[in-house]
Design a protein around this motif. Structure first.
Motif, PDB file in Angstrom:
ATOM      1  N   TRP A  54       0.892  -1.112   0.085  1.00 13.59           N
ATOM      2  CA  TRP A  54      -0.062   0.034  -0.017  1.00 13.59           C
ATOM      3  C   TRP A  54       1.000   1.177  -0.019  1.00 13.59           C
ATOM      4  CZ3 TRP A  54      -0.539   3.842   3.761  1.00 13.59           C
ATOM      5  CH2 TRP A  54      -1.397   4.817   3.423  1.00 13.59           C
ATOM      6  N   ASN A  55       0.617   2.254  -0.860  1.00 20.70           N
ATOM      7  CA  ASN A  55       1.310   3.668  -0.930  1.00 20.70           C
ATOM      8  C   ASN A  55       0.015   4.639  -0.807  1.00 20.70           C
ATOM      9  OD1 ASN A  55       1.950   6.013  -2.341  1.00 20.70           O
ATOM     10  ND2 ASN A  55       4.017   4.883  -2.286  1.00 20.70           N
ATOM     11  N   PRO A  56       0.595   5.891   0.467  1.00 22.59           N
ATOM     12  CA  PRO A  56      -0.720   6.568   0.509  1.00 22.59           C
ATOM     13  C   PRO A  56      -0.702   7.768  -0.329  1.00 22.59           C
ATOM     14  CG  PRO A  56       1.435   7.079   1.673  1.00 22.59           C
ATOM     15  CD  PRO A  56       1.716   5.772   0.883  1.00 22.59           C
ATOM     16  N   TRP A  57       0.110   7.743  -1.558  1.00 25.38           N
ATOM     17  CA  TRP A  57       0.113   9.055  -2.471  1.00 25.38           C
ATOM     18  C   TRP A  57      -1.291   9.341  -2.933  1.00 25.38           C
ATOM     19  CZ3 TRP A  57       2.735  13.296  -2.790  1.00 25.38           C
ATOM     20  CH2 TRP A  57       2.668  13.942  -4.207  1.00 25.38           C
ATOM     21  N   TYR A  88       3.826  -4.573   2.310  1.00 26.19           N
ATOM     22  CA  TYR A  88       4.830  -3.477   2.155  1.00 26.19           C
ATOM     23  C   TYR A  88       3.927  -2.346   2.591  1.00 26.19           C
ATOM     24  CZ  TYR A  88       8.717  -6.221   0.249  1.00 26.19           C
ATOM     25  OH  TYR A  88       9.647  -7.169   0.163  1.00 26.19           O
ATOM     26  N   VAL A  89       4.112  -1.588   3.364  1.00 32.08           N
ATOM     27  CA  VAL A  89       3.572  -0.238   3.854  1.00 32.08           C
ATOM     28  C   VAL A  89       4.347   0.792   3.668  1.00 32.08           C
ATOM     29  CG1 VAL A  89       2.272   0.981   5.685  1.00 32.08           C
ATOM     30  CG2 VAL A  89       2.172  -1.557   5.597  1.00 32.08           C
ATOM     31  N   GLY A 135       4.338  -7.923  11.727  1.00 28.48           N
ATOM     32  CA  GLY A 135       4.713  -8.784  10.575  1.00 28.48           C
ATOM     33  C   GLY A 135       4.615  -7.930   9.117  1.00 28.48           C
ATOM     34  N   LEU A 136       4.527  -6.719   9.181  1.00 27.37           N
ATOM     35  CA  LEU A 136       4.732  -6.132   7.973  1.00 27.37           C
ATOM     36  C   LEU A 136       5.904  -5.559   7.687  1.00 27.37           C
ATOM     37  CD1 LEU A 136       1.405  -3.885   8.771  1.00 27.37           C
ATOM     38  CD2 LEU A 136       1.487  -5.957   7.118  1.00 27.37           C
ATOM     39  N   LYS A 137       6.135  -4.958   6.466  1.00 28.07           N
ATOM     40  CA  LYS A 137       7.430  -4.361   5.909  1.00 28.07           C
ATOM     41  C   LYS A 137       6.947  -2.939   5.774  1.00 28.07           C
ATOM     42  CE  LYS A 137       9.167  -8.446   4.084  1.00 28.07           C
ATOM     43  NZ  LYS A 137      10.509  -8.683   4.854  1.00 28.07           N
TER      44      LYS A 137
END
Length: 613
Positions: A54-57, A88-89, A135-137
């Motif tokens: 996920w990406n916040p843009w 992937y955060v 447990g996230l990256k």
């Protein structure tokens, strides 16, 4: 841009950046055609399947905060999306405050309060460790130039870097080693997206450069003008960045996401430095933008595979024309990204997700197509003005993913023969709709569908392979590397619209032809090209019919090498049948060489190219 167009100062900079660059691609066609004797793509250390996250843009732009990111991270965990692969955060532009005199970047603690340290310094380590504990990256964002995209495109926006001109230079230019030690080492990030506005948008004539707000740099990349860009300079910067990362993470356990929008020949060299690279401009949450970005990757199956992926940008599911009120378009978007092995990076605000959005992005059967371990990108096997069909060969023999696509706003009918999937049309076959779960037999060797406006039907088809003891090269694009593409024959502007090596099509996108006959299976290339095919000693013979891709005789030389040893060579103007033993061979190399003094460009075809066990 040619050397005669450069000022003495810029010429000195270009030469300095391009010098001593062993990894940077050379233009010497003869040297590129020499066999390497090996499959030269970097061994896979991470991103064996397309990254997911996920990406916040697209949801927040530079108005992102730690609280907003953590709210989405919690949803990824609580809804099972993280277990489905979305781990992937990431963050995007806007997180930095300034670069200190010692070169260290300070974090904007008003956005990320956990970054504030008791001694007055800042660190993302607590933030990263919190994500890791879930447990996230964790992913970060930077630029290859001195400045970031927001400084050029959002001059008066919130959360721009502050301080003196030098303090506001928060890009990696001149700080590659220091920044990578900070990002991947001290802070512990797993993924860094590296934008390229800094080498494209800060030219001397820009008002914010003229008034002294920012320093000029380049432009080394001129958007949509490859003839004016300087690919080697941009490549050198990414090469230096990769070397700096390798020094910090020698185990290769990281992701470098290259974001230069398909410019400066990134498809040639992106795999040498990053695990993914953008093939298009930024996506918008509308149908035609989505199709444009999809098209930028859809013909490039030979340029992607485990550890190196074409990236048509983030998923817009949950936003605009792909929101909860547009489930047909949202499923189509998800299906297309799945079948071309695009990284599945979500872009919507998931803190309060609509159930239909969660269902679409979390559909395990669709994700499984994207994450299939063979890593073969889907290839186009049929196309009209309004429809197309893409086929992806899955790891299990005789299993294909098939996307039937209606690009138009009107209902369309579409049929595809099993033979176009390289499945035996006389043998029993089944197809399962991955969105509805409905399964049925394929009748009379043809798959047909009535498609609603903007609908994509994603099917899993199982049957008997057409080649009983072999495989077409077009079914295994992940095991092919375009080591030399012959692009020096064509203009930079044409190169921007052509794909120099394609499955089942010529570089110009036209049908494959050999000896005046159309061929459904094969690889279309330019002359002065070399393909590396990873065999891993699994096959006994290689067979093909090779020739110029038109009905005019063109002088060409075809060579086949096995682990660097010449197995076949023939020159002439007529198509040539090739049948050579490859038992015990790890890497097969296919070379075609030739010039046309009048046309300048020669399209060639490895027709019905196949490997037999």
């Amino acid at each position: 841009m040619t050397i005669r167009h450069l000022t003495h100062r810029r010429l000195a900079t270009v030469l300095a950046l391009a010098a001593c660059a062993p990894a940077v691609h050379a233009d010497n066609a003869a040297s590129n055609l020499r066999p390497s004797g090996r499959f030269s793509v970097r061994p896979v250390a991470t991103a064996a399947t397309p990254p997911m996250g996920w990406n916040p843009w697209n949801a927040f732009h530079t108005q992102v905060t730690e609280a907003k990111i953590m709210a989405v991270a919690q949803v990824l965990k609580s809804t099972g999306l993280a277990d489905a692969g979305y781990r992937y955060v990431n963050m995007d532009d806007g997180w930095w405050l300034k670069r200190r005199a010692d070169g260290r970047i300070e974090i904007r603690t008003s956005m990320f309060p956990s970054a504030a340290l008791p001694d007055g310094g800042t660190s993302f380590r607590p933030y990263v460790e919190r994500l890791h504990s879930m447990g996230l990256k964790a992913g970060l964002y930077t630029d290859i130039g001195r400045n970031a995209c927001s400084q050029s495109w959002d001059e008066h926006g919130a959360n721009l870097p502050v301080g003196t001109r030098q303090e506001r230079e928060i890009g990696t230019y001149g700080y590659q080693a220091q920044d990578m030690r900070l990002f991947y080492g001290e802070w512990g990030f797993d993924y860094v997206k590296v934008d390229a506005c800094g080498v494209a948008d800060f030219q001397a004539e820009k008002p914010f450069v003229k008034d002294g707000t920012y320093r000029a740099l380049g432009p080394y990349m001129v958007r949509n003008r490859p003839d004016l860009s300087e690919p080697k300079v941009v490549e050198r910067l990414y090469a230096d960045l990769r070397a700096a990362i390798d020094a910090v993470r020698p185990d290769g356990d990281f992701i470098l996401s290259i974001c230069n929008w398909g410019e400066v020949h990134v498809t040639d060299w992106g795999k040498d430095y990053g695990q993914m690279w953008r093939t298009s401009q930024d996506i918008s949450a509308n149908w035609w933008s989505m199709l444009h970005n999809f098209d930028s990757s859809a013909g490039r199956a030979l340029y992607a595979g485990p550890g190196h992926w074409n990236d048509p940008d983030m998923l817009e599911v949950g936003l605009g024309e792909f929101d909860a009120d547009h489930p047909v378009e949202a499923r189509a978007h998800m299906s297309l990204w799945a079948i071309i092995n695009a990284p599945l990076v979500l872009g919507a605000d998931l803190s309060k997700p609509a159930p239909v959005v969660l269902d679409i992005i979390g559909k395990r059967d669709v994700i499984a197509v994207n994450q299939d371990p063979a890593g073969n990108q889907g290839v186009i096997v049929a196309r009209t003005a309004d429809t197309e069909a893409l086929v992806k060969s899955m790891a299990q023999a005789g299993t294909k993913a098939l996307a039937l696509v209606n690009r138009s706003a009107h209902p369309q009918a579409l049929s595809v023969a099993l033979a176009r999937l390289n499945l035996d049309p006389a043998a029993p076959a089944t197809m399962r709709d991955l969105w509805t779960g409905q399964e049925r037999a394929v009748e009379r060797g043809v798959i047909s569908a009535e498609l609603a406006p903007h609908e994509t039907r994603l099917l899993l088809v199982r049957g008997l392979p057409e080649l009983k003891n072999g495989v077409y090269l077009g079914e295994m694009p992940a095991r092919i590397n375009v080591a030399a593409d012959g692009r020096t024959q064509i203009s930079a502007l044409r190169f921007a619209s052509w794909v120099p090596a394609q499955v089942n099509a010529s570089p110009a996108g036209t049908p494959l032809m050999v000896g005046g006959k159309r061929r459904d299976n094969g690889i279309g290339v330019l002359s002065d090209s070399r393909l590396e095919v990873r065999l891993d000693k699994e096959f006994s013979r290689f067979r093909t019919v090779a020739g110029a891709n038109d009905d005019t005789a063109r002088p060409l030389t075809f060579r086949v090498y096995g682990d660097g040893k010449l197995l076949f060579e023939q020159a002439g103007t007529q198509p040539v049948e090739i049948d050579v033993p490859v038992r015990g061979v790890d890497t097969l190399e296919l070379v075609v060489e030739g010039k046309d003094r009048e046309a300048g460009v020669v399209l060639a075809t490895w027709a019905d190219a196949r490997l037999m066990r």
